[in-house]
Design a protein around this motif. Structure first.
Motif, PDB file in Angstrom:
ATOM      1  N   TRP A 200       0.844  -1.199   0.000  1.00  0.00           N
ATOM      2  CA  TRP A 200       0.000   0.000   0.000  1.00  0.00           C
ATOM      3  C   TRP A 200       0.874   1.242   0.000  1.00  0.00           C
ATOM      4  O   TRP A 200       1.989   1.236   0.528  1.00  0.00           O
ATOM      5  CB  TRP A 200      -0.903   0.018   1.230  1.00  0.00           C
ATOM      6  N   PRO A 201       0.396   2.351  -0.569  1.00  0.00           N
ATOM      7  CA  PRO A 201       1.229   3.568  -0.614  1.00  0.00           C
ATOM      8  C   PRO A 201       1.405   4.193   0.764  1.00  0.00           C
ATOM      9  O   PRO A 201       0.522   4.131   1.619  1.00  0.00           O
ATOM     10  CB  PRO A 201       0.430   4.501  -1.541  1.00  0.00           C
ATOM     11  N   ARG A 202       2.577   4.786   0.968  1.00  0.00           N
ATOM     12  CA  ARG A 202       2.838   5.574   2.170  1.00  0.00           C
ATOM     13  C   ARG A 202       2.110   6.916   2.050  1.00  0.00           C
ATOM     14  O   ARG A 202       1.583   7.250   0.972  1.00  0.00           O
ATOM     15  CB  ARG A 202       4.338   5.811   2.326  1.00  0.00           C
ATOM     16  N   PRO A 203       2.077   7.710   3.137  1.00  0.00           N
ATOM     17  CA  PRO A 203       1.428   9.025   3.056  1.00  0.00           C
ATOM     18  C   PRO A 203       1.975   9.924   1.954  1.00  0.00           C
ATOM     19  O   PRO A 203       1.249  10.753   1.408  1.00  0.00           O
ATOM     20  CB  PRO A 203       1.689   9.625   4.446  1.00  0.00           C
ATOM     21  N   ASP A 204       3.276   9.750   1.596  1.00  0.00           N
ATOM     22  CA  ASP A 204       3.854  10.604   0.554  1.00  0.00           C
ATOM     23  C   ASP A 204       3.632  10.046  -0.846  1.00  0.00           C
ATOM     24  O   ASP A 204       4.121  10.612  -1.836  1.00  0.00           O
ATOM     25  CB  ASP A 204       5.351  10.811   0.801  1.00  0.00           C
ATOM     26  N   GLY A 205       2.905   8.911  -0.943  1.00  0.00           N
ATOM     27  CA  GLY A 205       2.600   8.337  -2.250  1.00  0.00           C
ATOM     28  C   GLY A 205       3.575   7.290  -2.722  1.00  0.00           C
ATOM     29  O   GLY A 205       3.296   6.586  -3.706  1.00  0.00           O
ATOM     30  N   SER A 206       4.722   7.142  -2.066  1.00  0.00           N
ATOM     31  CA  SER A 206       5.690   6.117  -2.456  1.00  0.00           C
ATOM     32  C   SER A 206       5.266   4.760  -1.898  1.00  0.00           C
ATOM     33  O   SER A 206       4.449   4.678  -0.982  1.00  0.00           O
ATOM     34  CB  SER A 206       7.080   6.483  -1.940  1.00  0.00           C
ATOM     35  N   TYR A 207       5.851   3.706  -2.463  1.00  0.00           N
ATOM     36  CA  TYR A 207       5.526   2.347  -2.037  1.00  0.00           C
ATOM     37  C   TYR A 207       6.733   1.695  -1.374  1.00  0.00           C
ATOM     38  O   TYR A 207       7.868   1.890  -1.824  1.00  0.00           O
ATOM     39  CB  TYR A 207       5.106   1.498  -3.234  1.00  0.00           C
ATOM     40  N   PRO A 208       6.527   0.912  -0.318  1.00  0.00           N
ATOM     41  CA  PRO A 208       7.652   0.185   0.287  1.00  0.00           C
ATOM     42  C   PRO A 208       8.168  -0.884  -0.673  1.00  0.00           C
ATOM     43  O   PRO A 208       7.445  -1.343  -1.564  1.00  0.00           O
ATOM     44  CB  PRO A 208       7.037  -0.434   1.543  1.00  0.00           C
ATOM     45  N   ASP A 209       9.417  -1.275  -0.491  1.00  0.00           N
ATOM     46  CA  ASP A 209       9.982  -2.347  -1.305  1.00  0.00           C
ATOM     47  C   ASP A 209       9.337  -3.679  -0.926  1.00  0.00           C
ATOM     48  O   ASP A 209       8.878  -3.872   0.200  1.00  0.00           O
ATOM     49  CB  ASP A 209      11.494  -2.422  -1.100  1.00  0.00           C
ATOM     50  N   GLY A 210       9.325  -4.603  -1.867  1.00  0.00           N
ATOM     51  CA  GLY A 210       8.775  -5.921  -1.583  1.00  0.00           C
ATOM     52  C   GLY A 210       8.290  -6.598  -2.844  1.00  0.00           C
ATOM     53  O   GLY A 210       8.181  -5.966  -3.902  1.00  0.00           O
ATOM     54  N   PRO A 211       7.971  -7.887  -2.754  1.00  0.00           N
ATOM     55  CA  PRO A 211       7.563  -8.636  -3.937  1.00  0.00           C
ATOM     56  C   PRO A 211       6.105  -8.430  -4.321  1.00  0.00           C
ATOM     57  O   PRO A 211       5.709  -8.741  -5.445  1.00  0.00           O
ATOM     58  CB  PRO A 211       7.803 -10.091  -3.510  1.00  0.00           C
ATOM     59  N   GLY A 212       5.283  -7.925  -3.400  1.00  0.00           N
ATOM     60  CA  GLY A 212       3.850  -7.821  -3.663  1.00  0.00           C
ATOM     61  C   GLY A 212       3.510  -6.727  -4.659  1.00  0.00           C
ATOM     62  O   GLY A 212       4.267  -5.768  -4.836  1.00  0.00           O
ATOM     63  N   PRO A 213       2.361  -6.840  -5.320  1.00  0.00           N
ATOM     64  CA  PRO A 213       1.945  -5.809  -6.282  1.00  0.00           C
ATOM     65  C   PRO A 213       1.532  -4.529  -5.565  1.00  0.00           C
ATOM     66  O   PRO A 213       1.086  -4.549  -4.423  1.00  0.00           O
ATOM     67  CB  PRO A 213       0.743  -6.462  -6.980  1.00  0.00           C
ATOM     68  N   GLN A 214       1.694  -3.411  -6.241  1.00  0.00           N
ATOM     69  CA  GLN A 214       1.236  -2.138  -5.700  1.00  0.00           C
ATOM     70  C   GLN A 214      -0.281  -2.076  -5.792  1.00  0.00           C
ATOM     71  O   GLN A 214      -0.869  -2.415  -6.820  1.00  0.00           O
ATOM     72  CB  GLN A 214       1.853  -0.973  -6.478  1.00  0.00           C
TER      73      GLN A 214
END
Length: 282
Positions: A200-214
């Protein structure tokens, strides 16, 4: 400190580049650099380390970034709430309720029906938002009240009342082998081949690293799960919103999720008080 100085500093601290920050602010770079230097001299602290290759935040800069964001949010919130109060004085009262789209659907419907029955009820404008957005909307004044979900949302500095606590379930494509089990554990979820948890997106709109889909919203996530691209751990009330090609299994060791109604502690709105009263009476 002036709000202008805080906006300048936040732009540089977030961009970590004076040129990009100046472009974002719509000003030239030299006055921006001078303004940051003046702010540092006034505070007696180095906020940004500058080299020919990079700009980085100091510890003092990190503190000011956090406090500046909160201060700018408070100013924006004051402006928005003042404008709504002015509208109320002209006979256009209303209350804005922020809630995560697709969450707490049955609870929300009961809440709105209960509040509508109040003798002094006003119009409730719903802000249906993405994951984690309702907390920010409440803090920056776009909403008067919000439905938040613990432990995922922060209620620090807010007044709250608990409405519902529920267990969590694993959402899978219908027909997946795990759907035949009476329950699973979180270890089973992390070991699922080919079905990573979404990001899921962070408050600033970026996504954490990881294998899952955005994932941006529940409709998108439901389709990803149905296509066998992801799984999801969610409150059990999500079952009422699921498509026929999805199935759920209880997750025994997932933390319970508590839905709360939250509002700013300084609120004196009768509409907010009525909405809270209706919610806690359910």
């Amino acid at each position: 400190m002036e709000t202008r100085e805080l906006r300048y500093f936040v732009a540089v601290a977030e961009e970590l580049h004076f040129g990009k920050a100046a472009e974002r602010l719509g000003i030239a770079q030299p006055p921006l650099s001078r303004a940051i230097g003046l702010l540092e001299r006034r505070l007696g602290a180095t906020l940004l380390e500058r080299t020919s290759r990079a700009v980085t935040l100091t510890d003092a800069g990190s503190v000011l970034l956090r406090e500046a964001r909160a201060a700018l949010d408070a100013v924006a919130a004051a402006e928005r709430r003042t404008r709504r109060a002015a509208l109320a004085a002209t006979g256009q009262p209303g209350v804005v309720l922020a809630t995560k789209a697709g969450a707490s659907g049955e609870l929300l419907a009961k809440l709105l029906d209960a509040y509508a029955a109040e003798p002094d009820a006003v119009t409730v404008d719903l802000l249906l938002c993405g994951i984690g957005e309702q907390e920010h909307m409440l803090r920056d004044g776009r909403a008067d009240v919000a439905l938040l979900h613990l432990p995922f949302d922060s209620t620090a500095g807010l007044d709250t009342e608990e409405l519902l606590t529920e267990n969590q379930v694993l959402v899978l494509p219908a027909g997946h082998p795990l759907t035949t089990r009476p329950h699973v554990r979180l270890a089973d979820v992390t070991d699922l081949p080919g079905l990573p948890l979404p990001r899921w997106p962070r408050p600033d709109g970026s996504y954490p690293d990881g294998p899952g889909p955005q994932a941006r919203d529940h409709a998108q996530l439901h389709q990803l799960i149905a296509l066998g691209r992801a799984c999801w751990v969610a409150p059990e009330s999500c079952r009422t919103q699921l498509r026929e090609d999805l199935a759920t299994v209880p997750v025994l060791d997932a933390p319970p999720v508590t839905t709360v109604i939250a509002w700013p502690p300084h609120s004196r709105s009768r509409a907010v008080a009525g909405l809270v009263r209706a919610a806690t009476a359910l």
